[in-house]
Structures are given as C-alpha cells and as structure tokens.
Design an enzyme around this catalytic site. Structure first.
Site, PDB file in Angstrom:
ATOM      1  N   ARG A  78      -1.399  -9.528 -14.699  1.00  0.00           N
ATOM      2  CA  ARG A  78      -2.175  -9.483 -13.463  1.00  0.00           C
ATOM      3  C   ARG A  78      -3.183  -8.344 -13.573  1.00  0.00           C
ATOM      4  O   ARG A  78      -2.794  -7.188 -13.779  1.00  0.00           O
ATOM      5  CB  ARG A  78      -1.239  -9.254 -12.276  1.00  0.00           C
ATOM      6  N   HIS A 122      -9.241  -5.587  -5.663  1.00  0.00           N
ATOM      7  CA  HIS A 122      -8.233  -4.522  -5.670  1.00  0.00           C
ATOM      8  C   HIS A 122      -8.992  -3.217  -5.422  1.00  0.00           C
ATOM      9  O   HIS A 122      -8.985  -2.305  -6.249  1.00  0.00           O
ATOM     10  CB  HIS A 122      -7.464  -4.523  -6.991  1.00  0.00           C
ATOM     11  N   GLU A 167      -3.264  -6.041  -0.910  1.00  0.00           N
ATOM     12  CA  GLU A 167      -2.872  -5.119   0.167  1.00  0.00           C
ATOM     13  C   GLU A 167      -3.998  -4.807   1.155  1.00  0.00           C
ATOM     14  O   GLU A 167      -4.422  -3.645   1.283  1.00  0.00           O
ATOM     15  CB  GLU A 167      -2.327  -3.819  -0.432  1.00  0.00           C
ATOM     16  N   ASN A 299       4.220  -7.028  -2.801  1.00  0.00           N
ATOM     17  CA  ASN A 299       4.237  -5.732  -3.486  1.00  0.00           C
ATOM     18  C   ASN A 299       5.300  -4.883  -2.808  1.00  0.00           C
ATOM     19  O   ASN A 299       5.176  -4.556  -1.622  1.00  0.00           O
ATOM     20  CB  ASN A 299       2.887  -5.019  -3.344  1.00  0.00           C
ATOM     21  N   TYR A 301       7.934  -1.482  -3.066  1.00  0.00           N
ATOM     22  CA  TYR A 301       8.284  -0.222  -3.734  1.00  0.00           C
ATOM     23  C   TYR A 301       9.502   0.486  -3.159  1.00  0.00           C
ATOM     24  O   TYR A 301      10.315   1.009  -3.891  1.00  0.00           O
ATOM     25  CB  TYR A 301       7.092   0.746  -3.703  1.00  0.00           C
ATOM     26  N   GLU A 360       3.882  -6.751  -7.451  1.00  0.00           N
ATOM     27  CA  GLU A 360       3.993  -5.346  -7.868  1.00  0.00           C
ATOM     28  C   GLU A 360       5.382  -4.833  -7.530  1.00  0.00           C
ATOM     29  O   GLU A 360       5.880  -5.073  -6.430  1.00  0.00           O
ATOM     30  CB  GLU A 360       2.990  -4.435  -7.128  1.00  0.00           C
TER      31      GLU A 360
HETATM   32  C1  FCB Z   1       0.006  -0.195  -4.609  1.00  0.00           C
HETATM   33  C2  FCB Z   1      -1.330  -0.520  -5.235  1.00  0.00           C
HETATM   34  C3  FCB Z   1      -1.421  -0.238  -6.712  1.00  0.00           C
HETATM   35  C4  FCB Z   1      -0.693   1.037  -7.086  1.00  0.00           C
HETATM   36  C5  FCB Z   1       0.692   1.063  -6.495  1.00  0.00           C
HETATM   37  C6  FCB Z   1       1.490   2.280  -6.850  1.00  0.00           C
HETATM   38  O1  FCB Z   1      -0.167   0.039  -3.252  1.00  0.00           O
HETATM   39  O2  FCB Z   1      -1.641  -1.873  -5.032  1.00  0.00           O
HETATM   40  O3  FCB Z   1      -2.767  -0.218  -7.100  1.00  0.00           O
HETATM   41  O4  FCB Z   1      -1.438   2.119  -6.708  1.00  0.00           O
HETATM   42  O5  FCB Z   1       0.622   0.945  -5.099  1.00  0.00           O
END
Ligand code: FCB
Length: 456
Positions: A78, A122, A167, A299, A301, A360
C-alpha cells in the site's frame, strides 16, 4: 499445546507507506510544492525541524525497495500518490514525469508479484490549492475528482485496489482545527467544512475510479482507536460519546448512508463550530458521500481512555504510568490488541461493509541495529504477533477481513514527530540510506509464508 493460527486462503499480507513519508525528491522532476513541504519548511512546526525533503529517498531507490519487499515475501504494497507530483498546481497541467514514476513503480510491483494498493490522498495536498482555501472550500473536492481521473487514466488498467482517502478525520481535525498537521490552521469552524469536503471528494472519486478501472475495488481508510470512558460518571460517558462521535461516527455514518450523526450535529452547534446558516452541505451531497464502496480500510493502533475535567471541555485521553515498553509504544500509545477485534467487529456488524482490510497497524520502537547488524525489535514482534492474532479472532467471529497491512514497511518521516519515531519493519539509516530488515520483518516473512503462525 501448540496452537496454530492459519488464515483463510487468499488472505492478503502487505505493508504500507505514504508518499510524503518516504519519497523525498520534494522538488524534483517538476513536482509542485505540497502543504507538507510548506509546513515542514516552516521553523518550529516539526520536531527538530525535520523535513521530508529526502526522507527514505524512495523516489530514487524504489527498485531496490521492491527487492526488499520481495525478500520479505509481501503479497501487497500500500502506497500513496503525491498529488503535486502529478498536478504541480493541483489542477490543470499534468507533470508526465510524476505519472511515469508511479507507472514504473506499479509495473515493478506487478513483475515482482506484489499487488499495488494505491491511496490517492495521504495528506500531501498541492500548496496551490491550499492557497485557495484547501479542504475548507468545495473547489478542492472538485479538483480531487479531476486528479483522480488523471491518475486513473494512467494506472487504472493495472491497479485494481484503490483507497480514496487516508484518515479524513486526522486531516480535518489535526490539519484545520488543532493545527498540529499541515496546513496548520486552527479554525474549528472551517475544520468542520473541511471534513465535509473531504467526504464529498471521496464520494465523487468512487465512480471516477470505477469508470477507469473495470473490476477495481474501491474503499476509504478510516482511523479508529478502541475507546472507553474513564469512568461511569455522566461527564466521562458523555466525553466518550462526543469524542467517538467526532472522530469515528462523523465519518463512518455518512459514508455508509446514515448521514451525519444527529448528536454530533448538536455538539457542533452548541460549540459554535456548525453555526446557523452554514451552507456548505448542499442538497444531494450526502447521497454522493454514500456511494457504495467495496471495502473499508481500518487503521488501528491503540486504545484511548476518555475523560473530561469539566463539563463542556474537550474530551481528553488518560495515559496511565508507568508505561512499560511491552504495553506502550514510544508514541505513548497503548498496546491493546483486543481493541482491534472490537473495532473490526464494530465496523462490520455496525455498518455491514462487503469486506474489510486492516490498512494500517504497527508500533513505534526505536531499537537500533546491534553490533552484528541485526535489529532485535522484540517489542514490535510482540505487538504485531498479538495484533495479527486479534485479527484472526475477528475472522473467527465472522468479520470478512481480507488482508492486513503493517504500518510501516520502512522507518520514515512521522509527521510532526519527524524522524524521532520509527514504525518500520525495515530499519533506515537516514545518513547512508542503508536499509536493514529488522527481526520483525523476518518474523513477518515466516507468517506470510505459512499464512499464519504457531501461538506457543
Ligand atoms: C496514521 C497515518 C500514518 C502514520 C501512522 C503512524 O495515522 O495514516 O501515515 O503516520 O499513523
């Protein structure tokens, strides 16, 4: 007893990057200035005044980089396209050299048997469009649809997996409200308009993609933390509702045809960010935004624990301490794999997209090379292993998850944090541009090869 996790056949294993974070060559071969060039060249905006001028020099090293992807065994890659590399002024004149770069990259990937997943936006908006108001004005959304058309005419024949935006919540709220990201605006009223124009441009781009790329899959990548209220107090519960509304539902609800969430509209009116007489939402816009997609990109985290210190104040995240490296990445983000199951289930059971990709997921740890030239990034391996296992649990629960992309393939320019945060499974020595596969890349290679792993 050893427990084997084997993913469904055809599950796609990939890694992700973004143009501004890796390409460099910010003013080479006719590329126009982007808002991130302008922002990073403004002293004080980025930690250590780092810039993406050179970054991972991927614009020059892309062939070698495809070699590394092959070595890891990636099935999909990607990446994003830099809009000002294609249209230096945002619209009008096309920079053929920019198109050629991506065209060669795509051919190289296909030759290596790697599926290109392309993100159109992006975050690196042409500065020329920002000078006309950027995402706060409707004409930028119109320009985006034209830009999508230009890209599609060149790549639509070969690229069959498209992501319109990455995002949009981060673009609107960090770019136009808090100003932590480019273009660095701090205008909450205009930020709401920006959120609408981002979504509108997504809706306009979907049919442009379909028209130019028969059989293509189209989706959008949305960020979603797993959030909980810090307590059962009415104040914290409401803070959680507001924060979730603004960051998640404000974007997910309209793309899935539900329009803007009424409670968030009320919040924005009360806060004065959606003043009476606002007219940027025009008749028919919500139908355009709801144009059906083929997948949603998630995405994910970390977890967020949400509270507020006084009624009406902005919701805040709590960061408990001590933050041990097993449980907290260097971004100060909590390692909370169960949240990934929750987020995937929420999107699938709540909105019923035809399928999902994790576009992500990854962790920032700065583990450097040791004296033997290995990078023993055990905490990243732990993070990835527990999250891939969580992805598997979501599939078992019935979520049609079709693939997983690690963020990121390379250490790279981490926005306002500059080069201080390393998310890569490949180490990048910025001075020499040498790359080293970290232990996490080696671990990922075996996962891809076996289409899963042994849990104990
Ligand atoms: C996300 C972004 C990516 C990267 C990660 C850690 O929000 O899409 O570009 O910065 O965080």
């Amino acid at each position: 007893m050893a427990n084997k996790i084997i993913f469904p056949e055809n599950f796609l294993w990939g890694a992700a990057t973004a143009s501004y974070q890796i390409e460099g060559a910010w003013n080479k071969h006719g590329k126009g200035e982007s808002i991130w060039d302008r922002f990073s060249h403004t002293p004080g905006k980025i930690l250590n005044n780092d810039t993406g001028d050179v970054a991972d020099d991927h614009y020059r090293l892309w062939k070698k980089d495809i070699g590394l992807m092959k070595k890891i065994g990636l099935q999909a890659y990607r990446f994003s396209i830099s809009w000002p590399r294609i249209l230096p002024a945002g619209r009008g004149r096309v920079n053929q050299k920019g198109l050629d770069f991506y065209s060669k990259l795509v051919d190289g990937l296909l030759e290596a048997g790697i599926k290109p997943f392309v993100t159109l936006y992006h975050w690196d908006l042409p500065q020329a469009l920002e000078d006309e108001g950027g995402w706060t004005v409707r004409s930028t959304a119109e320009a985006f649809a034209d830009y999508a058309d230009v890209v599609m005419r060149t790549l639509g024949d070969r690229v069959k997996n498209w992501i319109t935006h990455n995002e949009p919540a981060v673009v609107a709220w960090l770019g136009y409200e808090t100003g932590v990201h480019a273009p660095g605006m701090t205008d909450p009223v205009k930020a709401v308009a920006a959120s609408h124009h981002l979504l509108l441009s997504h809706g306009w781009a979907v049919p442009v993609i379909r028209r130019n790329s028969p059989g293509a899959e189209v989706g959008i990548a949305l960020n979603c933390n797993w959030t909980v209220a810090a307590s059962n107090s009415a104040m914290d519960l409401d803070a959680h509702r507001r924060s979730d509304g603004k960051w998640v539902r404000w974007f997910a609800d309209p793309v899935f045809g539900r329009g803007y969430p009424a409670d968030v509209v009320e919040d924005f009116k009360r806060l004065g960010t959606l003043p009476d007489g606002t007219n940027f939402i025009q008749p028919g816009d919500l139908d355009i935004i709801a144009t059906p997609m083929d997948f949603i990109g998630v995405n994910y985290y970390n977890r967020g624990i949400i509270r507020v210190n006084a009624p009406g104040n902005e919701p805040q995240n709590i960061f408990p301490s001590p933050q041990t490296p097993e449980h907290w990445t260097e971004m100060g983000w909590e390692n909370h794999p169960d949240g990934l199951v929750g987020v995937l289930a929420r999107y699938y059971f709540g909105y019923q997209p035809p399928k999902l990709y994790i576009t992500e997921n990854g962790a920032s740890y700065s583990t450097p090379p040791d004296e033997n030239g290995n990078v023993p990034d055990v905490h990243r391996v732990n993070y990835l292993r527990t999250h891939v296992a969580a992805a598997y649990r979501a599939i078992q629960a019935g979520v049609p998850l079709a693939g997983y992309f690690v963020w990121s393939l390379f250490d790279n320019f981490e926005w306002s944090f500059g080069y201080s945060q390393r998310f890569g499974i490949v180490w990048v020595d910025y001075a020499s541009q040498k790359r080293i596969l970290k232990d996490s890349a080696k671990w990922y290679k075996t996962v891809i090869k076996r289409n899963g792993f042994q849990t104990v």
